[in-house]
Design a protein around this motif. Structure first.
Motif, PDB file in Angstrom:
ATOM      1  N   LEU A 207       0.836  -1.201   0.000  1.00  0.00           N
ATOM      2  CA  LEU A 207       0.000   0.000   0.000  1.00  0.00           C
ATOM      3  C   LEU A 207       0.870   1.249   0.000  1.00  0.00           C
ATOM      4  CD1 LEU A 207      -2.800  -1.000   2.555  1.00  0.00           C
ATOM      5  CD2 LEU A 207      -2.971  -0.905   0.063  1.00  0.00           C
ATOM      6  N   GLY A 208       1.971   1.199   0.752  1.00  0.00           N
ATOM      7  CA  GLY A 208       2.918   2.305   0.715  1.00  0.00           C
ATOM      8  C   GLY A 208       3.556   2.457  -0.658  1.00  0.00           C
ATOM      9  N   LEU A 209       3.772   1.326  -1.322  1.00  0.00           N
ATOM     10  CA  LEU A 209       4.325   1.353  -2.678  1.00  0.00           C
ATOM     11  C   LEU A 209       3.398   2.108  -3.624  1.00  0.00           C
ATOM     12  CD1 LEU A 209       6.552   0.316  -4.619  1.00  0.00           C
ATOM     13  CD2 LEU A 209       5.207  -1.773  -4.880  1.00  0.00           C
ATOM     14  N   PHE A 210       2.085   1.890  -3.487  1.00  0.00           N
ATOM     15  CA  PHE A 210       1.125   2.636  -4.307  1.00  0.00           C
ATOM     16  C   PHE A 210       1.264   4.140  -4.060  1.00  0.00           C
ATOM     17  CE2 PHE A 210      -1.830  -1.246  -3.724  1.00  0.00           C
ATOM     18  CZ  PHE A 210      -1.105  -1.962  -4.668  1.00  0.00           C
ATOM     19  N   ALA A 211       1.406   4.494  -2.773  1.00  0.00           N
ATOM     20  CA  ALA A 211       1.544   5.913  -2.426  1.00  0.00           C
ATOM     21  C   ALA A 211       2.849   6.483  -2.974  1.00  0.00           C
ATOM     22  CB  ALA A 211       1.494   6.079  -0.907  1.00  0.00           C
ATOM     23  N   GLY A 212       3.923   5.697  -2.887  1.00  0.00           N
ATOM     24  CA  GLY A 212       5.203   6.163  -3.404  1.00  0.00           C
ATOM     25  C   GLY A 212       5.171   6.404  -4.894  1.00  0.00           C
ATOM     26  N   ARG A 213       4.493   5.520  -5.629  1.00  0.00           N
ATOM     27  CA  ARG A 213       4.368   5.699  -7.076  1.00  0.00           C
ATOM     28  C   ARG A 213       3.576   6.955  -7.396  1.00  0.00           C
ATOM     29  NH1 ARG A 213       3.574   0.097 -10.379  1.00  0.00           N
ATOM     30  NH2 ARG A 213       3.437   1.675 -12.021  1.00  0.00           N
ATOM     31  N   ALA A 214       2.570   7.249  -6.587  1.00  0.00           N
ATOM     32  CA  ALA A 214       1.785   8.466  -6.801  1.00  0.00           C
ATOM     33  C   ALA A 214       2.634   9.708  -6.545  1.00  0.00           C
ATOM     34  CB  ALA A 214       0.551   8.454  -5.896  1.00  0.00           C
ATOM     35  N   LEU A 215       3.444   9.658  -5.491  1.00  0.00           N
ATOM     36  CA  LEU A 215       4.314  10.798  -5.185  1.00  0.00           C
ATOM     37  C   LEU A 215       5.353  11.015  -6.286  1.00  0.00           C
ATOM     38  CD1 LEU A 215       4.970  10.297  -1.368  1.00  0.00           C
ATOM     39  CD2 LEU A 215       3.706  12.171  -2.430  1.00  0.00           C
ATOM     40  N   LYS A 216       5.788   9.951  -6.914  1.00  0.00           N
ATOM     41  CA  LYS A 216       6.824  10.037  -7.934  1.00  0.00           C
ATOM     42  C   LYS A 216       6.256  10.332  -9.322  1.00  0.00           C
ATOM     43  CE  LYS A 216      11.106   7.687  -9.223  1.00  0.00           C
ATOM     44  NZ  LYS A 216      10.960   7.990 -10.668  1.00  0.00           N
ATOM     45  N   SER A 217       4.942  10.259  -9.454  1.00  0.00           N
ATOM     46  CA  SER A 217       4.299  10.464 -10.747  1.00  0.00           C
ATOM     47  C   SER A 217       4.277  11.941 -11.123  1.00  0.00           C
ATOM     48  CB  SER A 217       2.866   9.923 -10.700  1.00  0.00           C
ATOM     49  OG  SER A 217       2.053  10.760  -9.892  1.00  0.00           O
ATOM     50  N   THR A 218       3.738  12.228 -12.285  1.00  0.00           N
ATOM     51  CA  THR A 218       3.626  13.620 -12.768  1.00  0.00           C
ATOM     52  C   THR A 218       2.299  14.249 -12.346  1.00  0.00           C
ATOM     53  OG1 THR A 218       2.744  12.796 -14.874  1.00  0.00           O
ATOM     54  CG2 THR A 218       5.131  13.180 -14.739  1.00  0.00           C
TER      55      THR A 218
ATOM     56  N   THR B 148      -0.500  16.282 -10.295  1.00  0.00           N
ATOM     57  CA  THR B 148      -0.435  17.530  -9.545  1.00  0.00           C
ATOM     58  C   THR B 148      -0.611  17.240  -8.057  1.00  0.00           C
ATOM     59  OG1 THR B 148      -2.813  17.921  -9.663  1.00  0.00           O
ATOM     60  CG2 THR B 148      -1.457  18.742 -11.503  1.00  0.00           C
ATOM     61  N   PRO B 149      -0.185  18.153  -7.188  1.00  0.00           N
ATOM     62  CA  PRO B 149      -0.397  17.952  -5.748  1.00  0.00           C
ATOM     63  C   PRO B 149      -1.854  17.687  -5.394  1.00  0.00           C
ATOM     64  CG  PRO B 149       1.142  19.735  -6.091  1.00  0.00           C
ATOM     65  CD  PRO B 149       0.610  19.369  -7.446  1.00  0.00           C
ATOM     66  N   GLN B 150      -2.759  18.386  -6.069  1.00  0.00           N
ATOM     67  CA  GLN B 150      -4.183  18.188  -5.779  1.00  0.00           C
ATOM     68  C   GLN B 150      -4.630  16.785  -6.162  1.00  0.00           C
ATOM     69  OE1 GLN B 150      -2.853  20.845  -7.371  1.00  0.00           O
ATOM     70  NE2 GLN B 150      -3.073  22.285  -5.645  1.00  0.00           N
ATOM     71  N   GLU B 151      -4.130  16.286  -7.285  1.00  0.00           N
ATOM     72  CA  GLU B 151      -4.482  14.932  -7.709  1.00  0.00           C
ATOM     73  C   GLU B 151      -3.926  13.896  -6.748  1.00  0.00           C
ATOM     74  OE1 GLU B 151      -4.759  15.435 -12.576  1.00  0.00           O
ATOM     75  OE2 GLU B 151      -2.794  15.164 -11.625  1.00  0.00           O
ATOM     76  N   ARG B 152      -2.724  14.120  -6.264  1.00  0.00           N
ATOM     77  CA  ARG B 152      -2.141  13.184  -5.306  1.00  0.00           C
ATOM     78  C   ARG B 152      -2.946  13.170  -4.008  1.00  0.00           C
ATOM     79  NH1 ARG B 152       3.888  15.556  -6.380  1.00  0.00           N
ATOM     80  NH2 ARG B 152       4.360  14.361  -8.272  1.00  0.00           N
ATOM     81  N   ILE B 153      -3.286  14.347  -3.513  1.00  0.00           N
ATOM     82  CA  ILE B 153      -4.053  14.436  -2.271  1.00  0.00           C
ATOM     83  C   ILE B 153      -5.410  13.762  -2.440  1.00  0.00           C
ATOM     84  CG2 ILE B 153      -5.282  16.046  -0.764  1.00  0.00           C
ATOM     85  CD1 ILE B 153      -2.887  17.920  -0.984  1.00  0.00           C
TER      86      ILE B 153
ATOM     87  N   PHE C  87       0.998  15.257   6.100  1.00  0.00           N
ATOM     88  CA  PHE C  87       2.391  15.684   6.065  1.00  0.00           C
ATOM     89  C   PHE C  87       2.819  16.107   4.656  1.00  0.00           C
ATOM     90  CE2 PHE C  87       2.521  13.226  10.055  1.00  0.00           C
ATOM     91  CZ  PHE C  87       3.067  14.195  10.873  1.00  0.00           C
ATOM     92  N   TYR C  88       2.253  15.469   3.627  1.00  0.00           N
ATOM     93  CA  TYR C  88       2.543  15.905   2.262  1.00  0.00           C
ATOM     94  C   TYR C  88       2.022  17.312   2.040  1.00  0.00           C
ATOM     95  CZ  TYR C  88       2.167  16.310  -2.810  1.00  0.00           C
ATOM     96  OH  TYR C  88       2.258  16.761  -4.104  1.00  0.00           O
ATOM     97  N   TRP C  89       0.798  17.576   2.483  1.00  0.00           N
ATOM     98  CA  TRP C  89       0.240  18.926   2.338  1.00  0.00           C
ATOM     99  C   TRP C  89       1.073  19.938   3.125  1.00  0.00           C
ATOM    100  CZ3 TRP C  89      -1.465  22.082   6.282  1.00  0.00           C
ATOM    101  CH2 TRP C  89      -2.017  23.302   5.867  1.00  0.00           C
ATOM    102  N   LEU C  90       1.439  19.591   4.353  1.00  0.00           N
ATOM    103  CA  LEU C  90       2.168  20.521   5.210  1.00  0.00           C
ATOM    104  C   LEU C  90       3.530  20.890   4.622  1.00  0.00           C
ATOM    105  CD1 LEU C  90       2.133  21.962   8.023  1.00  0.00           C
ATOM    106  CD2 LEU C  90       3.331  19.956   8.916  1.00  0.00           C
ATOM    107  N   THR C  91       4.238  19.905   4.084  1.00  0.00           N
ATOM    108  CA  THR C  91       5.610  20.141   3.629  1.00  0.00           C
ATOM    109  C   THR C  91       5.694  20.547   2.162  1.00  0.00           C
ATOM    110  OG1 THR C  91       5.868  17.771   3.161  1.00  0.00           O
ATOM    111  CG2 THR C  91       6.579  18.552   5.316  1.00  0.00           C
ATOM    112  N   ASP C  92       5.078  19.762   1.266  1.00  0.00           N
ATOM    113  CA  ASP C  92       5.257  19.996  -0.167  1.00  0.00           C
ATOM    114  C   ASP C  92       4.266  20.994  -0.745  1.00  0.00           C
ATOM    115  OD1 ASP C  92       7.075  18.031   0.245  1.00  0.00           O
ATOM    116  OD2 ASP C  92       6.540  16.861  -1.522  1.00  0.00           O
ATOM    117  N   VAL C  93       3.090  21.112  -0.145  1.00  0.00           N
ATOM    118  CA  VAL C  93       2.080  22.035  -0.671  1.00  0.00           C
ATOM    119  C   VAL C  93       2.116  23.362   0.078  1.00  0.00           C
ATOM    120  CG1 VAL C  93      -0.378  22.386  -1.125  1.00  0.00           C
ATOM    121  CG2 VAL C  93       0.626  20.110  -1.389  1.00  0.00           C
ATOM    122  N   ALA C  94       2.019  23.304   1.399  1.00  0.00           N
ATOM    123  CA  ALA C  94       2.026  24.540   2.187  1.00  0.00           C
ATOM    124  C   ALA C  94       3.428  25.073   2.438  1.00  0.00           C
ATOM    125  CB  ALA C  94       1.302  24.312   3.519  1.00  0.00           C
TER     126      ALA C  94
END
Length: 374
Positions: free
Chosen positions: A221-232, A234-239, A288-295
């Motif tokens: 499940l973390g692997l799915f999340a990692g692939r999403a983070l590494k994809s192209t 947008t931040p909104q799509e990832r969230i 944490f993704y929103w806090l660090t990479d978005v905000a």
């Protein structure tokens, strides 16, 4: 890692000393493992660590491949890393034993046992990954269901479970009762293949070796999340992906648990626990993704970064050095220095400087760019 290191605060002990205080009861409960079904914040330590192993894998593979690593060299590194994690887990569990304590339910050993399979999944297509996870969880569930229940009148005290233990389940859910399930029976055979101080009969907490199989599901499940983070994306799509996935996992876990099809039990890592904890991990990652990479609020989480950048060191320090630091404080500050606020708060008064000193060690390593990796 911070939650694990903070065990030195012993909030549950403070809560026991203040039974009428709702605030300390809440903190104490969330720093304790639940007896069997359900989960507290403390129960999320191991799945969060496992989840992040999966999140990091796509970045690790890409980084090493860019440096010219071949599949065979990556596989060799993976197998060596897995072996080190297993041995390190056994070493830490043997610190207070008179001989090597061969046990495989520790966080590090569980990750080490499943990591080679996660590595292979990292090269599969998304569809193959999803199907594999579903097969793992469904197969693990079916194996427990097919394993026969104890005979009527079986004396559960023989496996460390009082006859009137209130957490025993009935019906289909009884297949996941403490120390009378498939995985417990496997350990009664498997762990006795190793030299032991005395024959293994049961694990007092109900933890089992075979949990590494559904833990692989958590890492995937973390692997799915990692692939999403590494994809192209947008931040909104990832969230959006993180939130929808997390909500679906939690809904599926709740359905399985409350219908009695598969209870949520962290100690034996039931498939529904994989779904439940995975859903919460997606929510944690969203925040944490929103806090660090978005905000862009990275400075607010520096204390966590210091720990996270050296997670293996943090694990070893918390597991092996807390007692040494605590004893040193008694030597230099007096045996009763922790009584300054009274006996009820003594564990907290002693634990705060221990936790602070552990963090300062990691901060020194962070400043010196000393990062222990396996």
């Amino acid at each position: 890692m911070l939650l694990m290191m903070a065990e030195v605060l012993r909030l549950s002990t403070v809560a026991d000393a203040l039974p009428g205080n709702a605030f300390w009861q809440f903190l104490g409960w969330n720093q304790s493992h639940v007896p069997w079904t359900g989960g507290s914040l403390h129960d999320m330590i191991q799945p969060s660590f496992s989840f992040l192993v999966g999140v990091a894998l796509p970045f690790s593979i890409a980084s090493r491949t860019a440096k010219g690593a071949t599949f065979n060299s990556l596989l060799k590194h993976t197998l060596v890393r897995s072996l080190i994690l297993v041995l390190l887990g056994i070493f830490l569990r043997s610190l207070h034993s008179t001989q090597t304590n061969f046990t495989f339910e520790d966080t590090l050993t569980q990750i080490g046992l499943g990591y080679p399979f996660l590595f292979l999944l990292g090269f599969a297509t998304r569809r193959t990954q999803v199907v594999t996870v579903l097969l793992i969880l469904a197969g693990y569930w079916l194996a427990f269901v097919l394993y026969p229940l104890p005979a009527t009148g079986f004396d559960t005290t023989l496996v460390g479970v009082p006859a009137d233990w209130p957490h025993n389940m009935q019906g289909l859910a009884a297949h996941w009762n403490k120390n009378t399930n498939l995985a417990a029976a496997f350990d009664q055979w498997f762990l006795n293949l190793f030299p032991r101080e005395k024959p293994f009969a049961y694990n007092r907490g109900g933890y089992v070796t075979l949990s590494f199989i559904p833990t692989l599901g958590t890492m995937a499940l973390g692997l799915f999340a990692g692939r999403a983070l590494k994809s192209t994306d947008t931040p909104q799509e990832r969230i959006r992906f993180f939130l929808i996935t997390g909500a679906c996992l939690l809904a599926a876990a709740a359905l399985l648990h409350f219908t009695g099809i598969c209870p949520i039990v962290k100690r034996i890592w039931t498939p529904s626990w994989t779904l439940f904890s995975g859903g919460l991990c997606f929510f944690f990652l969203t925040f944490f993704y929103w806090l660090t990479d978005v905000a862009g609020r990275q400075k607010y989480i520096l204390p966590l970064v210091v720990i996270g950048m050296n997670s293996i060191a943090a694990y070893v320090i918390a597991d092996g050095f807390g007692g040494f630091i605590s004893n040193s404080l008694s030597i230099h500050l007096g045996q009763n220095f922790d009584q300054v606020l009274g006996s009820a708060y003594a564990p907290l008064v002693r634990g705060i400087p221990v936790l602070a000193m552990e963090w300062l060690i990691l901060y020194w390593m962070y400043r010196k760019k000393i990062f222990i990796k396996v």
